[in-house]
Design a protein around this motif. Structure first.
Motif, PDB file in Angstrom:
ATOM      1  N   PRO A 157       0.810  -1.226   0.000  1.00 43.81           N
ATOM      2  CA  PRO A 157       0.000   0.000   0.000  1.00 43.81           C
ATOM      3  C   PRO A 157       0.842   1.275   0.000  1.00 43.81           C
ATOM      4  O   PRO A 157       1.947   1.318   0.545  1.00 43.81           O
ATOM      5  N   PHE A 158       0.295   2.312  -0.635  1.00 46.81           N
ATOM      6  CA  PHE A 158       0.970   3.611  -0.659  1.00 46.81           C
ATOM      7  C   PHE A 158       0.050   4.767  -0.284  1.00 46.81           C
ATOM      8  O   PHE A 158       0.513   5.894  -0.103  1.00 46.81           O
ATOM      9  N   GLY A 159      -1.258   4.512  -0.152  1.00 45.39           N
ATOM     10  CA  GLY A 159      -2.167   5.601   0.200  1.00 45.39           C
ATOM     11  C   GLY A 159      -3.550   5.099   0.521  1.00 45.39           C
ATOM     12  O   GLY A 159      -3.891   3.936   0.280  1.00 45.39           O
ATOM     13  N   GLY A 160      -4.353   6.000   1.087  1.00 43.86           N
ATOM     14  CA  GLY A 160      -5.722   5.601   1.425  1.00 43.86           C
ATOM     15  C   GLY A 160      -6.568   6.764   1.868  1.00 43.86           C
ATOM     16  O   GLY A 160      -6.105   7.917   1.982  1.00 43.86           O
ATOM     17  N   HIS A 161      -7.819   6.467   2.116  1.00 44.30           N
ATOM     18  CA  HIS A 161      -8.791   7.472   2.547  1.00 44.30           C
ATOM     19  C   HIS A 161      -9.754   6.836   3.520  1.00 44.30           C
ATOM     20  O   HIS A 161     -10.175   5.692   3.338  1.00 44.30           O
ATOM     21  N   ALA A 162     -10.106   7.575   4.576  1.00 46.29           N
ATOM     22  CA  ALA A 162     -11.104   7.115   5.535  1.00 46.29           C
ATOM     23  C   ALA A 162     -12.160   8.203   5.703  1.00 46.29           C
ATOM     24  O   ALA A 162     -11.851   9.400   5.632  1.00 46.29           O
ATOM     25  N   ALA A 163     -13.390   7.793   5.935  1.00 41.67           N
ATOM     26  CA  ALA A 163     -14.488   8.746   6.130  1.00 41.67           C
ATOM     27  C   ALA A 163     -15.423   8.247   7.220  1.00 41.67           C
ATOM     28  O   ALA A 163     -15.780   7.065   7.245  1.00 41.67           O
ATOM     29  N   ASN A 164     -15.778   9.143   8.115  1.00 44.38           N
ATOM     30  CA  ASN A 164     -16.756   8.836   9.162  1.00 44.38           C
ATOM     31  C   ASN A 164     -17.672  10.043   9.257  1.00 44.38           C
ATOM     32  O   ASN A 164     -17.299  11.087   9.794  1.00 44.38           O
ATOM     33  N   VAL A 165     -18.872   9.911   8.719  1.00 46.28           N
ATOM     34  CA  VAL A 165     -19.816  11.027   8.606  1.00 46.28           C
ATOM     35  C   VAL A 165     -21.155  10.589   9.187  1.00 46.28           C
ATOM     36  O   VAL A 165     -21.694   9.541   8.820  1.00 46.28           O
ATOM     37  N   SER A 166     -21.673  11.374  10.116  1.00 47.30           N
ATOM     38  CA  SER A 166     -22.958  11.062  10.739  1.00 47.30           C
ATOM     39  C   SER A 166     -23.641  12.360  11.154  1.00 47.30           C
ATOM     40  O   SER A 166     -23.108  13.459  10.976  1.00 47.30           O
ATOM     41  N   GLY A 167     -24.818  12.223  11.752  1.00 53.26           N
ATOM     42  CA  GLY A 167     -25.547  13.366  12.286  1.00 53.26           C
ATOM     43  C   GLY A 167     -25.663  13.321  13.796  1.00 53.26           C
ATOM     44  O   GLY A 167     -26.598  13.880  14.373  1.00 53.26           O
ATOM     45  N   SER A 168     -24.698  12.682  14.445  1.00 53.28           N
ATOM     46  CA  SER A 168     -24.795  12.444  15.895  1.00 53.28           C
ATOM     47  C   SER A 168     -24.919  13.723  16.711  1.00 53.28           C
ATOM     48  O   SER A 168     -25.550  13.719  17.779  1.00 53.28           O
ATOM     49  N   LEU A 169     -24.326  14.813  16.252  1.00 54.59           N
ATOM     50  CA  LEU A 169     -24.402  16.058  17.016  1.00 54.59           C
ATOM     51  C   LEU A 169     -25.773  16.715  16.921  1.00 54.59           C
ATOM     52  O   LEU A 169     -26.061  17.647  17.684  1.00 54.59           O
ATOM     53  N   ARG A 170     -26.610  16.260  16.017  1.00 50.74           N
ATOM     54  CA  ARG A 170     -27.924  16.876  15.819  1.00 50.74           C
ATOM     55  C   ARG A 170     -28.977  16.362  16.788  1.00 50.74           C
ATOM     56  O   ARG A 170     -30.093  16.847  16.811  1.00 50.74           O
ATOM     57  N   GLY A 171     -28.636  15.382  17.589  1.00 53.77           N
ATOM     58  CA  GLY A 171     -29.585  14.861  18.570  1.00 53.77           C
ATOM     59  C   GLY A 171     -29.415  13.373  18.771  1.00 53.77           C
ATOM     60  O   GLY A 171     -28.678  12.709  18.045  1.00 53.77           O
ATOM     61  N   GLY A 172     -30.094  12.843  19.791  1.00 52.27           N
ATOM     62  CA  GLY A 172     -29.984  11.431  20.088  1.00 52.27           C
ATOM     63  C   GLY A 172     -29.099  11.188  21.293  1.00 52.27           C
ATOM     64  O   GLY A 172     -28.571  12.120  21.909  1.00 52.27           O
TER      65      GLY A 172
ATOM     66  N   TRP B 268     -19.695  16.706  26.062  1.00 51.41           N
ATOM     67  CA  TRP B 268     -18.311  16.744  25.573  1.00 51.41           C
ATOM     68  C   TRP B 268     -18.246  16.616  24.062  1.00 51.41           C
ATOM     69  O   TRP B 268     -17.385  17.232  23.414  1.00 51.41           O
ATOM     70  N   ARG B 269     -19.156  15.854  23.451  1.00 52.48           N
ATOM     71  CA  ARG B 269     -19.173  15.751  21.996  1.00 52.48           C
ATOM     72  C   ARG B 269     -19.654  17.054  21.365  1.00 52.48           C
ATOM     73  O   ARG B 269     -19.120  17.493  20.340  1.00 52.48           O
ATOM     74  N   LEU B 270     -20.654  17.678  21.954  1.00 48.91           N
ATOM     75  CA  LEU B 270     -21.157  18.944  21.421  1.00 48.91           C
ATOM     76  C   LEU B 270     -20.116  20.052  21.534  1.00 48.91           C
ATOM     77  O   LEU B 270     -20.117  20.998  20.754  1.00 48.91           O
ATOM     78  N   GLU B 271     -19.220  19.935  22.496  1.00 41.66           N
ATOM     79  CA  GLU B 271     -18.169  20.934  22.655  1.00 41.66           C
ATOM     80  C   GLU B 271     -16.988  20.673  21.730  1.00 41.66           C
ATOM     81  O   GLU B 271     -16.461  21.594  21.102  1.00 41.66           O
ATOM     82  N   ARG B 272     -16.560  19.404  21.610  1.00 47.46           N
ATOM     83  CA  ARG B 272     -15.311  19.083  20.901  1.00 47.46           C
ATOM     84  C   ARG B 272     -15.528  18.487  19.509  1.00 47.46           C
ATOM     85  O   ARG B 272     -14.613  18.537  18.682  1.00 47.46           O
ATOM     86  N   GLY B 273     -16.669  17.868  19.275  1.00 47.80           N
ATOM     87  CA  GLY B 273     -16.996  17.423  17.935  1.00 47.80           C
ATOM     88  C   GLY B 273     -16.291  16.181  17.448  1.00 47.80           C
ATOM     89  O   GLY B 273     -15.840  15.327  18.223  1.00 47.80           O
ATOM     90  N   ALA B 274     -16.144  16.097  16.120  1.00 48.86           N
ATOM     91  CA  ALA B 274     -15.776  14.845  15.458  1.00 48.86           C
ATOM     92  C   ALA B 274     -14.332  14.428  15.696  1.00 48.86           C
ATOM     93  O   ALA B 274     -14.032  13.235  15.744  1.00 48.86           O
ATOM     94  N   VAL B 275     -13.411  15.377  15.832  1.00 47.64           N
ATOM     95  CA  VAL B 275     -12.004  15.000  15.957  1.00 47.64           C
ATOM     96  C   VAL B 275     -11.775  14.143  17.193  1.00 47.64           C
ATOM     97  O   VAL B 275     -11.120  13.099  17.145  1.00 47.64           O
TER      98      VAL B 275
END
Length: 290
Positions: A141-156, A162-169
């Protein structure tokens, strides 16, 4: 092997949905009891599994061989130190702490006490991930891409303070960075742009020369695709979807019980969490600087 008696620290949604049922199910562990900052939540969760709840954390430690944490990162860093000093093995959630100083204190306390620790990176306990990483090793391998996308901050249940303050990172970042690190080699440099409460893009450089990108967001509206990682090499490609993981928690508790009984560490122990915390802190510094 005698089941390991594991005390649970925390009684929120993740503890209720995952930690408590998995630890109580056996055969490798038994749930020794529950402690939480909200005594009424601890009692409700403990009653649901027929185990005691404790008002004093020291009493939970006294009845347990090991402790599983399901609390905000800053709280885990504080209480994990106490568990280590009490001589208890630790099952830790990602991220290890809310900041690098907290992560260093916790990792240092674990090393000083000589207790076992294990990080709960859910992807790593899946047979699908094991197969993915095996395929990666065969494609140069020489490269790649990762993605994690959701709407978790919108409710639930996971729109927590702590997630609403700091977010996805801080929340999903450790998963994606860890997988790219495992697939392409140790991350040695990172560049970041965006907003942790919106969209963050990462450019990672890996030991050995590979490069990768990661896209992180917990603010999307509507239906979102499963998280995924794609790796490309000179001899082919390999992909892993979050939807392929299956129920990893029986394997989590099986491996943790083995870690406790062996009295050693685990490839994904607190030291690994500390290294990822260093990367996350670097990313957040870059984002604050604009």
């Amino acid at each position: 092997m005698e089941p390991v008696r594991v005390g649970l620290v925390g009684a929120g949604p993740w503890a209720e949905m995952v930690h408590a049922p998995a630890l109580a199910a056996g055969p490798h562990t038994t749930l020794a009891g529950v402690w939480a900052r909200r005594p009424e939540a601890a009692r409700a969760l403990a009653d649901a599994h027929g185990v005691p709840s404790f008002e004093r954390l020291e009493d939970l430690f006294a009845t347990s061989e090991a402790v599983a944490f399901c609390v905000p990162p800053a709280v885990q860093a504080e209480l994990g130190v106490l568990a280590a000093r009490a001589g208890r093995a630790l099952l830790l959630e990602k991220p290890l702490a809310a900041d690098l100083d907290g992560a260093r204190r916790l990792a240092g306390a674990i090393e000083e006490a000589g207790v076992a620790s294990q990080m709960l990176f859910t992807f790593r306990y899946s047979a699908a991930t094991v197969g993915f990483l095996d395929r990666v090793r065969r494609i140069d391998p020489f490269g790649g891409h990762a993605a994690n996308v959701s709407g978790s901050l919108r409710g639930g249940p996971f729109a927590t303070p702590w997630r609403l303050e700091r977010g996805a990172v801080l929340d999903v970042g450790p998963h994606m960075i860890d997988l790219l690190d495992a697939a392409l080699g140790r991350v040695v440099a990172v560049k970041a742009h965006g907003d942790p409460l919106g969209w963050v893009g990462l450019l990672l450089e890996h030991e050995g020369g590979a490069v990768s990108e990661a896209s992180l967001s917990m603010a999307a509206e509507g239906e979102t695709p499963p998280s995924r990682i794609d790796v490309y090499g000179r001899l082919g490609s390999a992909s892993l979807l979050g939807s392929e993981l299956g129920d990893v928690f029986p394997e989590v508790v099986r491996q943790f019980a083995g870690t406790v009984r062996d009295g050693g560490g685990h490839p994904l122990d607190a030291r690994h969490g500390l290294r990822l915390q260093e990367i996350i802190d670097d990313v957040e510094r870059q984002l604050r600087a604009g």
